[in-house]
Design a protein around this motif. Sequence first.
Motif, PDB file in Angstrom:
ATOM      1  N   VAL A  75      48.266  -8.007  29.025  1.00 38.35           N
ATOM      2  CA  VAL A  75      49.195  -8.463  27.933  1.00 38.35           C
ATOM      3  C   VAL A  75      48.611  -7.527  26.806  1.00 38.35           C
ATOM      4  N   PHE A  82      46.400  -3.383  20.975  1.00 36.63           N
ATOM      5  CA  PHE A  82      45.386  -3.721  21.827  1.00 36.63           C
ATOM      6  C   PHE A  82      45.782  -4.284  23.215  1.00 36.63           C
ATOM      7  N   PHE A  84      44.283  -7.009  26.429  1.00 36.32           N
ATOM      8  CA  PHE A  84      43.206  -7.785  27.145  1.00 36.32           C
ATOM      9  C   PHE A  84      42.556  -7.042  28.198  1.00 36.32           C
ATOM     10  N   TYR A  86      39.811  -8.298  30.419  1.00 31.97           N
ATOM     11  CA  TYR A  86      39.129  -9.426  31.099  1.00 31.97           C
ATOM     12  C   TYR A  86      37.883  -8.567  32.028  1.00 31.97           C
ATOM     13  N   TYR A 190      47.822 -18.714  16.627  1.00 34.75           N
ATOM     14  CA  TYR A 190      46.427 -18.298  16.903  1.00 34.75           C
ATOM     15  C   TYR A 190      45.893 -17.724  15.440  1.00 34.75           C
ATOM     16  N   ALA A 347      40.690 -18.502  17.526  1.00 34.03           N
ATOM     17  CA  ALA A 347      40.884 -19.882  17.665  1.00 34.03           C
ATOM     18  C   ALA A 347      42.358 -20.178  17.699  1.00 34.03           C
ATOM     19  N   LEU A 348      42.955 -21.372  18.678  1.00 30.06           N
ATOM     20  CA  LEU A 348      44.274 -21.698  18.382  1.00 30.06           C
ATOM     21  C   LEU A 348      44.398 -22.843  17.624  1.00 30.06           C
TER      22      LEU A 348
HETATM   23  C1  LIG Z   1      46.086 -17.614  27.241  1.00 28.36           C
HETATM   24  N1  LIG Z   1      46.223 -16.592  28.231  1.00 28.36           N
HETATM   25  C2  LIG Z   1      47.246 -17.050  29.190  1.00 28.36           C
HETATM   26  C3  LIG Z   1      46.325 -15.230  28.001  1.00 28.36           C
HETATM   27  C4  LIG Z   1      47.485 -14.819  27.285  1.00 28.36           C
HETATM   28  N2  LIG Z   1      48.809 -14.434  27.701  1.00 28.36           N
HETATM   29  N3  LIG Z   1      49.543 -13.967  26.681  1.00 28.36           N
HETATM   30  C5  LIG Z   1      49.027 -14.308  25.392  1.00 28.36           C
HETATM   31  C6  LIG Z   1      49.433 -14.149  24.172  1.00 28.36           C
HETATM   32  C7  LIG Z   1      48.610 -14.343  23.096  1.00 28.36           C
HETATM   33  C8  LIG Z   1      47.158 -14.792  23.402  1.00 28.36           C
HETATM   34  C9  LIG Z   1      46.342 -15.082  22.396  1.00 28.36           C
HETATM   35  C10 LIG Z   1      45.676 -16.356  22.441  1.00 28.36           C
HETATM   36  C11 LIG Z   1      44.774 -16.648  21.312  1.00 28.36           C
HETATM   37  C12 LIG Z   1      44.520 -15.828  20.417  1.00 28.36           C
HETATM   38  F1  LIG Z   1      43.609 -15.992  19.354  1.00 28.36           F
HETATM   39  C13 LIG Z   1      45.127 -14.551  20.153  1.00 28.36           C
HETATM   40  C14 LIG Z   1      45.822 -14.182  21.331  1.00 28.36           C
HETATM   41  O1  LIG Z   1      46.645 -13.072  21.370  1.00 28.36           O
HETATM   42  C15 LIG Z   1      46.493 -12.118  20.209  1.00 28.36           C
HETATM   43  C16 LIG Z   1      47.377 -11.050  20.489  1.00 28.36           C
HETATM   44  N4  LIG Z   1      46.905 -10.093  21.703  1.00 28.36           N
HETATM   45  C17 LIG Z   1      47.334  -9.865  22.887  1.00 28.36           C
HETATM   46  C18 LIG Z   1      46.595  -9.063  23.706  1.00 28.36           C
HETATM   47  N5  LIG Z   1      45.522  -8.776  22.704  1.00 28.36           N
HETATM   48  C19 LIG Z   1      45.836  -9.330  21.446  1.00 28.36           C
HETATM   49  C20 LIG Z   1      46.492 -14.907  24.738  1.00 28.36           C
HETATM   50  C21 LIG Z   1      47.559 -14.658  25.569  1.00 28.36           C
END
Ligand SMILES: CN(C)Cc1n[nH]c2ccc(-c3ccc(F)cc3OCCn3ccnc3)cc12
Length: 392
Positions: A75, A82, A84, A86, A190, A347-348
């Motif tokens: 994502v 940016f 993710f 992990y 968020y 934080a959400l």
């Molecule tokens: C939850 N888990 C399923 C991952 C996931 N999938 N899709 C997403 C879309 C938003 C967020 C998210 C959740 C909390 C938060 F404070 C910021 C976020 O995204 C910022 C934008 N971003 C995306 C990548 N780097 C930055 C997580 C996810």
Amino acid sequence: TLSQRHKFWETQPVGQFKDLNDTSMPEGPIEPPTAISEVKQEPYNLPNLYEWVTCDMNSEDTCAEVYNLLSNNYVEDDENMFRFNYSKEFLRWALHPPGYYKTWHIGVCVKSSKKLVAFITGIPARIRVRSDVVSMAEVNFLCVHKKLRSKRLAPVMIKEVTRRVHLENIWQAAYTAGVVLPTPITSCQYWHRSLNPKKLIDVGFSRLGPRMTMSRTLKLYKLPDLPVTPGFRKMELRDVPAVTRLLRAYLMQFVVAPDLDELDVEHWVLPKEGVVDSYVVESPENHTITDFCSFYTLPSSILGHPTHSILKAAYSYYNVSTKTPLVQLMNDALIVAKQKGFDVFNALDVMHNESFLKELKYGPGDGKLHYYLYNYRIKNILRPSELGLVLL
Ligand SMILES: CN(C)Cc1n[nH]c2ccc(-c3ccc(F)cc3OCCn3ccnc3)cc12
Ligand SMILES: CCCCCCCCCCCCCC(=O)CSCCNC(=O)CCNC(=O)[C@H](O)C(C)(C)COP(=O)(O)OP(=O)(O)OC[C@H]1O[C@@H](n2cnc3c(N)ncnc32)[C@H](O)[C@@H]1OP(=O)(O)O
């Protein structure tokens, strides 16, 4: 928008946009379970060049392949600045909770080269919806290599993980996404709290506020070096029973929340270096645990920046305050996160988070995180504050 065709999702037992106003439909499972013998016994067909592979995340090589696929193809934010990132330890933590099924860690690879090109996972979880505790799969890490996008591979991945979950006699799932699909049970905002504003501005994550200088910005986000709450300390194994009691009691007030026992709390909340941090407040007078807070470590790769490659982000996880004001507890979380070198604390607006976001100088993010249940209808969409579930 709601008028878009969802050719795959229209075939699935999920709330459909066309049923949004139909309040006659009962809350609960949409389709009944079937006998395991009725479940498709063989995997779904993949396009010719590809084959299914079960990913053993305890294998260093396999875990590294999954890490690399996600690190390059998972994502990104809306502006593709940016992605993710992990870590391998994080993935092993996320995918090996008590009772996990290896067969729910599903990869697709190229038959000839054995290169991993797609991934999807499920983990078992007991999720309470109002007074109904349901065995579910939490589905996550759906990823198709950038070069294989828009070939309708995702629906095949989803049907295959559904099939494997059905084989374990589980008929519901929970998942979140940044995209709108049929049909969210809630949509959360968020928020971000700057810890290292200079770096966040350098990499374009934040912008200098209007009429703000850099020194005024540094001053605005400055935090003390040490937590202010007496008895605030790292969580230890001996705290698991007390933290489980606190967390179970706290989560009862939400419409949707995990049903966590001591083994779950030991796995999900006990500190793991570089993966999850948790702190308790042990009352100095009678040594009872009155509060706890936790956050997980999820860096993002910074795409195409000359000098910074990683954004160190902490994400609020589960927090319970029964004596310390929540805003003070969460400020102590910011203080220890800053000390540990995080650049930003995310934080959400779920649970009671809305009560501290503005006071602790969080700024709104640029998108939403939508929550979904599979094969379970909720009558009315929930407010984020009715949600007690955080998915990684
Ligand atoms: C939850 N888990 C399923 C991952 C996931 N999938 N899709 C997403 C879309 C938003 C967020 C998210 C959740 C909390 C938060 F404070 C910021 C976020 O995204 C910022 C934008 N971003 C995306 C990548 N780097 C930055 C997580 C996810
Ligand atoms: C009882 C057990 C049940 C278990 C299962 C429960 C359900 C679990 C559901 C999964 C939960 C995962 C949760 C999770 O992991 C957290 S959300 C993060 C998902 N991953 C990413 O965003 C990574 C980057 N993107 C990609 O890898 C691809 O774009 C993906 C793979 C996302 C889509 O690949 P693609 O090449 O871009 O697209 P096609 O293959 O051509 O397919 C298009 C179809 O896929 C639908 N789509 C797109 N994104 C989706 C998403 N995030 N969820 C569900 N569906 C999604 C889309 O609406 C369309 O269907 P429609 O035509 O009906 O609209």
